[in-house]
Design a protein around this motif. Structure first.
Motif, PDB file in Angstrom:
ATOM      1  N   VAL A 175     -43.666  28.197  32.416  1.00 29.05           N
ATOM      2  CA  VAL A 175     -42.671  27.125  32.160  1.00 29.05           C
ATOM      3  C   VAL A 175     -43.152  26.019  32.712  1.00 29.05           C
ATOM      4  O   VAL A 175     -42.324  25.149  32.625  1.00 29.05           O
ATOM      5  N   THR A 176     -44.109  25.954  33.580  1.00 26.11           N
ATOM      6  CA  THR A 176     -44.576  24.736  34.169  1.00 26.11           C
ATOM      7  C   THR A 176     -45.395  23.683  33.201  1.00 26.11           C
ATOM      8  O   THR A 176     -45.798  22.810  33.632  1.00 26.11           O
ATOM      9  N   ARG A 177     -45.439  23.995  31.928  1.00 22.80           N
ATOM     10  CA  ARG A 177     -46.124  23.348  30.996  1.00 22.80           C
ATOM     11  C   ARG A 177     -45.703  21.800  30.920  1.00 22.80           C
ATOM     12  O   ARG A 177     -46.418  21.123  30.420  1.00 22.80           O
TER      13      ARG A 177
ATOM     14  N   PRO B 287     -48.969  17.400  41.186  1.00 14.88           N
ATOM     15  CA  PRO B 287     -49.412  18.138  42.231  1.00 14.88           C
ATOM     16  C   PRO B 287     -48.667  19.249  42.700  1.00 14.88           C
ATOM     17  O   PRO B 287     -47.370  19.356  42.285  1.00 14.88           O
ATOM     18  N   PRO B 288     -49.186  20.437  43.047  1.00 15.23           N
ATOM     19  CA  PRO B 288     -48.298  21.477  43.555  1.00 15.23           C
ATOM     20  C   PRO B 288     -47.492  21.392  44.154  1.00 15.23           C
ATOM     21  O   PRO B 288     -46.181  21.901  44.232  1.00 15.23           O
TER      22      PRO B 288
ATOM     23  N   ALA C  63     -43.542  22.401  43.406  1.00 17.33           N
ATOM     24  CA  ALA C  63     -42.714  23.236  44.311  1.00 17.33           C
ATOM     25  C   ALA C  63     -41.324  22.652  44.577  1.00 17.33           C
ATOM     26  O   ALA C  63     -40.409  23.332  44.692  1.00 17.33           O
ATOM     27  N   GLU C  64     -41.371  21.227  44.861  1.00 14.43           N
ATOM     28  CA  GLU C  64     -40.206  20.464  45.177  1.00 14.43           C
ATOM     29  C   GLU C  64     -39.219  20.521  43.968  1.00 14.43           C
ATOM     30  O   GLU C  64     -38.039  20.913  44.130  1.00 14.43           O
TER      31      GLU C  64
ATOM     32  N   VAL D 107     -34.598  33.563  45.195  1.00  6.06           N
ATOM     33  CA  VAL D 107     -35.391  34.384  44.044  1.00  6.06           C
ATOM     34  C   VAL D 107     -35.716  33.200  43.043  1.00  6.06           C
ATOM     35  O   VAL D 107     -35.224  32.038  43.012  1.00  6.06           O
ATOM     36  N   THR D 108     -36.986  33.581  42.646  1.00  5.08           N
ATOM     37  CA  THR D 108     -37.316  32.507  41.246  1.00  5.08           C
ATOM     38  C   THR D 108     -37.593  33.336  40.146  1.00  5.08           C
ATOM     39  O   THR D 108     -38.120  34.359  40.356  1.00  5.08           O
ATOM     40  N   TYR D 109     -37.186  32.633  38.918  1.00  3.12           N
ATOM     41  CA  TYR D 109     -37.490  33.265  37.829  1.00  3.12           C
ATOM     42  C   TYR D 109     -38.645  32.612  37.092  1.00  3.12           C
ATOM     43  O   TYR D 109     -38.838  32.883  35.803  1.00  3.12           O
ATOM     44  N   VAL D 110     -39.571  31.955  37.894  1.00  2.00           N
ATOM     45  CA  VAL D 110     -40.731  31.324  37.464  1.00  2.00           C
ATOM     46  C   VAL D 110     -42.119  32.187  37.804  1.00  2.00           C
ATOM     47  O   VAL D 110     -42.119  32.389  39.124  1.00  2.00           O
ATOM     48  N   PRO D 111     -42.633  32.982  36.712  1.00  3.93           N
ATOM     49  CA  PRO D 111     -43.696  33.737  37.502  1.00  3.93           C
ATOM     50  C   PRO D 111     -44.779  33.225  38.242  1.00  3.93           C
ATOM     51  O   PRO D 111     -45.141  34.008  39.066  1.00  3.93           O
ATOM     52  N   ASP D 112     -45.222  31.977  38.011  1.00  2.00           N
ATOM     53  CA  ASP D 112     -46.389  31.511  38.549  1.00  2.00           C
ATOM     54  C   ASP D 112     -45.856  30.338  39.305  1.00  2.00           C
ATOM     55  O   ASP D 112     -46.224  29.217  39.143  1.00  2.00           O
ATOM     56  N   ALA D 113     -44.616  30.511  39.890  1.00  2.00           N
ATOM     57  CA  ALA D 113     -43.948  29.290  40.801  1.00  2.00           C
ATOM     58  C   ALA D 113     -44.934  28.898  41.879  1.00  2.00           C
ATOM     59  O   ALA D 113     -45.997  29.560  42.413  1.00  2.00           O
ATOM     60  N   ALA D 114     -45.150  27.383  42.025  1.00  2.00           N
ATOM     61  CA  ALA D 114     -45.856  26.843  42.913  1.00  2.00           C
ATOM     62  C   ALA D 114     -45.506  27.246  44.317  1.00  2.00           C
ATOM     63  O   ALA D 114     -44.345  27.540  44.735  1.00  2.00           O
ATOM     64  N   PRO D 115     -46.379  27.426  45.262  1.00  2.00           N
ATOM     65  CA  PRO D 115     -46.337  27.776  46.548  1.00  2.00           C
ATOM     66  C   PRO D 115     -45.327  26.854  47.409  1.00  2.00           C
ATOM     67  O   PRO D 115     -45.793  25.538  47.102  1.00  2.00           O
TER      68      PRO D 115
END
Length: 377
Positions: free
Chosen positions: A166-168, A174-175, A179-180, A200-208
């Motif tokens: 979903v980050t496309r 920048p990460p 993340a912000e 909880v995050t629903y983004v599988p590859d959420a930014a650290p």
């Protein structure tokens, strides 16, 4: 955190003129019968055999205009298309954009799904159609069908799969900035519209998360009005059953119980979700799975009480949360009544309770809470 479905029904189109071809045949017969006499006298005609009548129709077909009139007698009346948009857990998806286009894509309409995930298009011309559904955090979905005249069509529930990435839409950020953005969305998550659900995050590859963001989440959680309300309820229950009797009764006893309960929450949030995660570079959030068998999801949720994602994206033992629970339990010995302090026993007891509570909460996150979570603007 939801789904009445109406079965589609179909009404037959109204029949304005019955058997137009037969009506035109009678008129042709009358005209043929009058030709020898040269006068328009229906009374002088005689009934012709059916075979003769058919031959007459073949040799004298009705004019094209008459055929067009017959077709116009059965107009193609519009119908209605409705349905519901859900995610892979069956929870309603609110605010999804549904686009309706006809078979040649010359006409398009759009609506948004409501609080129950439902949508509806009215006064739609009969024929083939296609629905295209999009929503943030989900992959697009389509549905094709045929609408008949005057039909009230309810399509099957349209399921939106979680987007693979979903980050496309934020490629190039920048990460830290990414993340912000994601954290700001998480801070709007509310169960039933008011209970905070920030971790909880629903983004599988959420930014650290950066350390600053971990502390901001802890700060926002401990100062949320719901946290104060739940703490008040816990203190009231403890007072009602006379737990920690050393605090006494009345408003003074209630105030001490309230302070102890809030101190527990404060210590757990800051130590287990901010300080240790920052030092050990671990992510304090629960990463929603949402796919796979129920058994695999159940085991995943329970395991998340003792494992977590590191800031490097790899799974590892959740030292932050485990040590945080035991640290909060140890600190509680400082302010609980002397006769209720059990030293190491109380520390281990509170730590074990914290881990068990986290496992139960994660199971609810995986199977229940998503259905009732709303993004509060």
């Amino acid at each position: 955190m939801t789904w009445a479905r109406k079965a589609g029904c179909k009404k037959p189109p109204s029949q304005v003129a019955s058997h137009p071809a037969l009506g035109r045949g009678v008129l042709a017969w009358v005209g043929l019968a009058l030709l020898p006499f040269g006068v328009p006298a229906p009374a002088q005609s005689q009934i012709l055999p059916a075979a003769h009548q058919a031959a007459t129709l073949q040799s004298n077909p009705p004019p094209p205009s008459a055929q067009a009139d017959g077709q116009a007698a059965t107009p193609q009346l519009p119908g209605t298309i409705s349905g519901v948009i859900v995610d892979q857990t069956g929870a309603a998806v609110v605010g999804a954009r549904i686009s309706l286009s006809n078979e040649n894509h010359s006409s398009t309409q759009e609506v948004l799904s409501g609080d129950d995930g439902q949508f509806s298009f009215a006064a739609i011309s009969p024929g083939s159609f296609e629905l295209t559904v999009t929503s943030a955090g989900f992959a697009p979905a389509t549905y094709s069908g045929v609408l008949h005249p005057e039909e009230i069509l309810t399509v099957p529930p349209i399921t939106l799969p979680v987007a693979a990435n979903v980050t496309r839409v934020t490629v190039g950020l920048p990460p830290a900035e990414l993340a912000e953005i994601q954290v700001k969305e998480e801070e709007k998550q509310r169960v039933l519209g008011f209970l905070p659900d920030f971790y909880v995050t629903y983004v599988p590859d959420a930014a650290p998360l950066r350390p600053k963001q971990k502390f901001e989440l802890a700060w926002k959680t401990t100062l949320d009005p719901v946290t104060f309300g739940l703490t008040a309820a816990v203190a009231g229950i403890e007072q009602g059953v006379n737990q920690y009797s050393g605090y006494g009764g009345g408003m003074q006893g209630y105030g001490k119980r309230y302070g102890a309960a809030y101190a527990n929450s404060l210590a757990g949030s800051y130590i287990g979700d901010a300080i240790l995660p920052s030092l050990l570079k671990q992510d304090p959030r629960y990463f929603y799975k949402g796919t796979g068998s129920k058994r695999s999801r159940l085991l995943y949720a329970i395991a998340n009480s003792v494992i977590c994602k590191g800031d490097n994206g790899r799974w590892q033992p959740n030292y932050s949360h485990i040590l945080g629970d035991f640290a909060a339990g140890g600190i509680s010995n400082l302010y609980y009544p002397a006769k209720d302090r059990k030293g190491a026993g109380l520390t281990l007891e509170n730590g074990a309770i914290g881990i068990g509570a986290t496992a139960a909460a994660d199971v609810l996150q995986e199977f229940v809470i998503r259905k009732f979570t709303r993004i509060k603007s």
